[in-house]
Design a protein around this motif. Structure first.
Motif, PDB file in Angstrom:
ATOM      1  N   ARG A  42       1.033  -1.231   0.033  1.00 35.73           N
ATOM      2  CA  ARG A  42      -0.019  -0.053   0.082  1.00 35.73           C
ATOM      3  C   ARG A  42       0.881   1.081  -0.023  1.00 35.73           C
ATOM      4  O   ARG A  42       1.878   1.297   0.780  1.00 35.73           O
ATOM      5  N   SER A  43       0.586   2.216  -0.845  1.00 39.24           N
ATOM      6  CA  SER A  43       1.242   3.572  -0.896  1.00 39.24           C
ATOM      7  C   SER A  43       0.460   4.531  -0.973  1.00 39.24           C
ATOM      8  O   SER A  43      -0.631   4.556  -1.571  1.00 39.24           O
ATOM      9  N   ARG A  44       0.999   5.763  -0.703  1.00 35.25           N
ATOM     10  CA  ARG A  44       0.374   7.104  -1.011  1.00 35.25           C
ATOM     11  C   ARG A  44       1.857   7.810  -1.864  1.00 35.25           C
ATOM     12  O   ARG A  44       2.673   7.986  -1.484  1.00 35.25           O
ATOM     13  N   PRO A  45       0.995   8.547  -2.842  1.00 36.66           N
ATOM     14  CA  PRO A  45       2.217   9.428  -3.641  1.00 36.66           C
ATOM     15  C   PRO A  45       2.703  10.396  -2.529  1.00 36.66           C
ATOM     16  O   PRO A  45       2.048  11.015  -1.975  1.00 36.66           O
ATOM     17  N   PRO A  46       4.094  10.561  -2.450  1.00 34.36           N
ATOM     18  CA  PRO A  46       4.636  11.663  -1.932  1.00 34.36           C
ATOM     19  C   PRO A  46       4.200  12.985  -2.288  1.00 34.36           C
ATOM     20  O   PRO A  46       3.878  13.377  -3.346  1.00 34.36           O
ATOM     21  N   ALA A  47       4.376  13.899  -1.201  1.00 30.04           N
ATOM     22  CA  ALA A  47       3.789  15.448  -1.561  1.00 30.04           C
ATOM     23  C   ALA A  47       4.714  15.967  -2.566  1.00 30.04           C
ATOM     24  O   ALA A  47       4.335  16.816  -3.278  1.00 30.04           O
ATOM     25  N   ARG A  48       5.981  15.519  -2.649  1.00 30.79           N
ATOM     26  CA  ARG A  48       6.824  16.021  -3.637  1.00 30.79           C
ATOM     27  C   ARG A  48       7.645  15.059  -3.975  1.00 30.79           C
ATOM     28  O   ARG A  48       8.158  14.099  -3.239  1.00 30.79           O
ATOM     29  N   GLU A  49       8.681  15.285  -5.167  1.00 23.46           N
ATOM     30  CA  GLU A  49       9.811  14.412  -5.516  1.00 23.46           C
ATOM     31  C   GLU A  49      11.139  14.653  -4.565  1.00 23.46           C
ATOM     32  O   GLU A  49      11.216  15.530  -4.002  1.00 23.46           O
ATOM     33  N   LEU A  51      11.902  13.037  -1.673  1.00 22.22           N
ATOM     34  CA  LEU A  51      11.429  12.441  -0.146  1.00 22.22           C
ATOM     35  C   LEU A  51      12.129  11.280   0.074  1.00 22.22           C
ATOM     36  O   LEU A  51      12.053  10.265  -0.845  1.00 22.22           O
ATOM     37  N   PRO A  52      12.613  10.860   1.147  1.00 16.66           N
ATOM     38  CA  PRO A  52      13.275   9.713   1.546  1.00 16.66           C
ATOM     39  C   PRO A  52      12.325   8.567   1.608  1.00 16.66           C
ATOM     40  O   PRO A  52      11.104   8.784   2.114  1.00 16.66           O
ATOM     41  N   PRO A  53      12.586   7.415   1.245  1.00 16.27           N
ATOM     42  CA  PRO A  53      11.683   6.287   1.284  1.00 16.27           C
ATOM     43  C   PRO A  53      11.491   5.818   2.710  1.00 16.27           C
ATOM     44  O   PRO A  53      12.382   5.829   3.640  1.00 16.27           O
ATOM     45  N   ALA A  54      10.133   5.334   2.947  1.00 16.12           N
ATOM     46  CA  ALA A  54       9.700   4.785   4.284  1.00 16.12           C
ATOM     47  C   ALA A  54       9.125   3.454   4.083  1.00 16.12           C
ATOM     48  O   ALA A  54       8.424   3.318   2.757  1.00 16.12           O
ATOM     49  N   GLY A  76       4.335  14.426   3.613  1.00 20.10           N
ATOM     50  CA  GLY A  76       5.094  15.552   3.191  1.00 20.10           C
ATOM     51  C   GLY A  76       6.568  15.468   3.815  1.00 20.10           C
ATOM     52  O   GLY A  76       7.324  16.086   3.355  1.00 20.10           O
ATOM     53  N   ASP A  77       6.735  14.349   4.386  1.00 17.29           N
ATOM     54  CA  ASP A  77       8.073  13.901   4.879  1.00 17.29           C
ATOM     55  C   ASP A  77       8.756  12.832   4.296  1.00 17.29           C
ATOM     56  O   ASP A  77      10.015  12.877   4.003  1.00 17.29           O
ATOM     57  N   GLU A 315      16.506  14.889  13.750  1.00 16.88           N
ATOM     58  CA  GLU A 315      17.592  14.974  14.477  1.00 16.88           C
ATOM     59  C   GLU A 315      18.444  13.828  13.872  1.00 16.88           C
ATOM     60  O   GLU A 315      19.756  13.959  13.972  1.00 16.88           O
ATOM     61  N   ALA A 316      18.023  13.066  13.307  1.00 19.98           N
ATOM     62  CA  ALA A 316      18.824  11.980  12.587  1.00 19.98           C
ATOM     63  C   ALA A 316      19.531  12.570  11.429  1.00 19.98           C
ATOM     64  O   ALA A 316      20.222  11.718  10.701  1.00 19.98           O
ATOM     65  N   GLY A 317      19.128  13.637  10.710  1.00 21.54           N
ATOM     66  CA  GLY A 317      19.861  14.310   9.701  1.00 21.54           C
ATOM     67  C   GLY A 317      18.882  13.817   8.467  1.00 21.54           C
ATOM     68  O   GLY A 317      19.353  14.195   7.439  1.00 21.54           O
ATOM     69  N   ASP A 318      17.701  13.600   8.429  1.00 20.62           N
ATOM     70  CA  ASP A 318      16.940  13.149   7.324  1.00 20.62           C
ATOM     71  C   ASP A 318      15.477  13.678   7.395  1.00 20.62           C
ATOM     72  O   ASP A 318      14.600  13.085   6.730  1.00 20.62           O
ATOM     73  N   GLY A 319      15.478  14.667   8.184  1.00 23.09           N
ATOM     74  CA  GLY A 319      14.099  15.263   8.371  1.00 23.09           C
ATOM     75  C   GLY A 319      13.504  16.228   7.139  1.00 23.09           C
ATOM     76  O   GLY A 319      14.452  16.921   6.646  1.00 23.09           O
ATOM     77  N   ARG A 320      12.348  16.301   6.897  1.00 22.15           N
ATOM     78  CA  ARG A 320      11.745  17.093   6.052  1.00 22.15           C
ATOM     79  C   ARG A 320      10.653  17.856   6.546  1.00 22.15           C
ATOM     80  O   ARG A 320       9.984  18.708   5.745  1.00 22.15           O
ATOM     81  N   GLY A 321      10.323  17.818   7.857  1.00 24.84           N
ATOM     82  CA  GLY A 321       9.363  18.528   8.407  1.00 24.84           C
ATOM     83  C   GLY A 321       9.810  19.624   9.333  1.00 24.84           C
ATOM     84  O   GLY A 321      11.081  20.122   9.145  1.00 24.84           O
ATOM     85  N   ASP A 322       8.758  20.283  10.079  1.00 22.18           N
ATOM     86  CA  ASP A 322       9.106  21.421  10.928  1.00 22.18           C
ATOM     87  C   ASP A 322       9.835  21.124  12.402  1.00 22.18           C
ATOM     88  O   ASP A 322       9.965  21.939  13.132  1.00 22.18           O
ATOM     89  N   GLY A 323      10.217  19.612  12.585  1.00 22.69           N
ATOM     90  CA  GLY A 323      10.465  19.260  13.884  1.00 22.69           C
ATOM     91  C   GLY A 323       8.947  19.353  14.821  1.00 22.69           C
ATOM     92  O   GLY A 323       8.017  19.279  14.574  1.00 22.69           O
ATOM     93  N   GLY A 324       9.542  19.263  16.136  1.00 19.95           N
ATOM     94  CA  GLY A 324       8.534  19.301  17.212  1.00 19.95           C
ATOM     95  C   GLY A 324       9.318  18.953  18.409  1.00 19.95           C
ATOM     96  O   GLY A 324      10.418  18.666  18.610  1.00 19.95           O
ATOM     97  N   ALA A 325       8.371  18.923  19.736  1.00 17.69           N
ATOM     98  CA  ALA A 325       9.139  18.793  21.023  1.00 17.69           C
ATOM     99  C   ALA A 325       8.775  17.229  21.587  1.00 17.69           C
ATOM    100  O   ALA A 325       8.977  16.848  22.522  1.00 17.69           O
ATOM    101  N   ASP A 326       8.244  16.490  20.391  1.00 18.65           N
ATOM    102  CA  ASP A 326       7.834  15.152  20.959  1.00 18.65           C
ATOM    103  C   ASP A 326       8.748  14.240  21.095  1.00 18.65           C
ATOM    104  O   ASP A 326       8.609  13.004  21.496  1.00 18.65           O
ATOM    105  N   ALA A 327      10.004  14.391  20.124  1.00 17.84           N
ATOM    106  CA  ALA A 327      10.787  13.218  20.316  1.00 17.84           C
ATOM    107  C   ALA A 327      11.943  13.613  21.346  1.00 17.84           C
ATOM    108  O   ALA A 327      12.515  14.270  21.417  1.00 17.84           O
ATOM    109  N   LEU A 328      11.828  12.543  22.269  1.00 20.58           N
ATOM    110  CA  LEU A 328      12.638  12.866  23.643  1.00 20.58           C
ATOM    111  C   LEU A 328      13.777  12.024  23.723  1.00 20.58           C
ATOM    112  O   LEU A 328      13.904  11.025  22.856  1.00 20.58           O
TER     113      LEU A 328
END
Length: 334
Positions: A42-49, A51-54, A76-77, A315-328
């Protein structure tokens, strides 16, 4: 390897007279033919070209649909794909009938190798968490980060509420359970699953509940449904008994990829206390503890988990989002 888009109704020679698998808006399914196994992805088209694979791996009794909400949050990430393990979702049973943990891990590895998308951000829940741990340990070249939601790693003191699931591995129990529950409706079964897997089943919308009932009705028509459940449960229990380099906790210690751990305070299947051992075992780990969540935090709190994953990827050096305070930091909670 062969890969084909799936029609809206499964091929007659694969699942005769069984309803089509639900595909949410924006999703697509494809069938991937590999040696000894055919997998639905199952897949979703990424928001843009670019992006790293998950890659997402579900738990016992689940399917790729378990990741739909989080996949949408993260479109989007990452460029996300979720697999139906052999015998689950819309994937037929493996040719050799092997549902061991090693066999599930081998199916994931073959799928990743064939796709050429690796290394990927690998996600796993429950059984899928154990599978993903093994994949990351034996094939570090395929995994750039590892995210585990309530991974089913061995516990010495199993929670009482998890015992019935473990009993599926005992010969004869599934046949007995099937006879005893023959009159249960799909709705009754879904309510039981939600009570077991969610911290608060009321978080499931009426529409989501209806979709789950339809999916349960579909699965109960599959002739191999209980066999896949039973053999996979047995495979997980057998994996718990392995020692040496094949022991799951030993393999967790071998994982090189940065690891993000998500545990629910109301999880009835994987004890929250196991988060402390996991933090110690995975050498480069962070912890998100959700006190109100159950066993499937990515379904129950997809927005919270997604924000935390974005911060982790950044933090791992591969983010495409705006971050956040939830990763502890490892050892912290929220």
């Amino acid at each position: 390897m062969s890969s084909t888009e799936l029609p809206s109704v499964p091929a007659a020679n694969v699942l005769p007279k069984v309803a089509a698998v639900r595909v949410a808006e924006g999703e697509r399914l494809r069938s991937v033919g590999l040696p000894g196994v055919t997998l639905t992805v199952r897949s979703r088209p990424p928001a843009r070209e670019g992006l790293p694979p998950a890659f997402y791996v579900h738990g016992l009794g689940g399917s790729s649909q378990n990741w739909s909400a989080l996949m949408e949050q993260l479109e989007g990430d990452v460029d996300g794909e979720a697999v139906d393990l052999p015998g689950f979702g819309d994937s037929p049973p493996p040719d050799d009938g092997d549902y061991s943990l090693t066999a599930h891990a081998r199916a994931v590895i073959r799928c990743l190798d064939a796709s050429g998308r690796g290394p990927v951000h690998l996600f796993g829940n429950s059984l899928g968490g154990a599978v993903s741990t093994r994949v990351a340990a034996v094939r570090p070249d395929l995994v750039r980060t590892l995210t585990l939601v309530s991974p089913a790693l061995p516990e010495i003191r199993v929670q009482r509420s998890a015992v019935p699931t473990g009993l599926l591995a005992v010969p004869g129990v599934t046949a007995l359970f099937t006879r005893l529950t023959r009159q249960w409706t799909a709705e009754q079964r879904v309510r039981g699953v939600l009570q077991l897997c969610y911290g608060d089943p009321a978080r499931v919308s009426p529409e989501g509940f209806g979709d789950a009932v339809q999916e349960m009705e579909r699965r109960l028509q599959l002739p191999y449904f209980w066999d896949a459940m039973t053999r996979s449960a047995r495979g997980l229990v057998n994996a718990y008994t392995l020692g040496g380099q094949h022991a799951l906790w030993r393999q967790a210690e071998r994982v090189l990829a940065p690891t993000f751990l998500v545990y629910g305070g109301r999880d009835q299947l994987v004890g929250h206390r196991m988060s402390e051992r996991a933090v110690r075992a995975f050498r480069d780990s962070r912890l998100l503890s959700l006190p109100e969540a159950g066993h499937v935090a990515m379904m129950e709190y997809p927005d919270v988990v997604a924000r935390a994953v974005r911060a982790f990827l950044a933090e791992a050096g591969d983010g495409r989002g705006d971050g956040g305070a939830d990763a502890l930091p490892a050892g912290s909670g929220s």
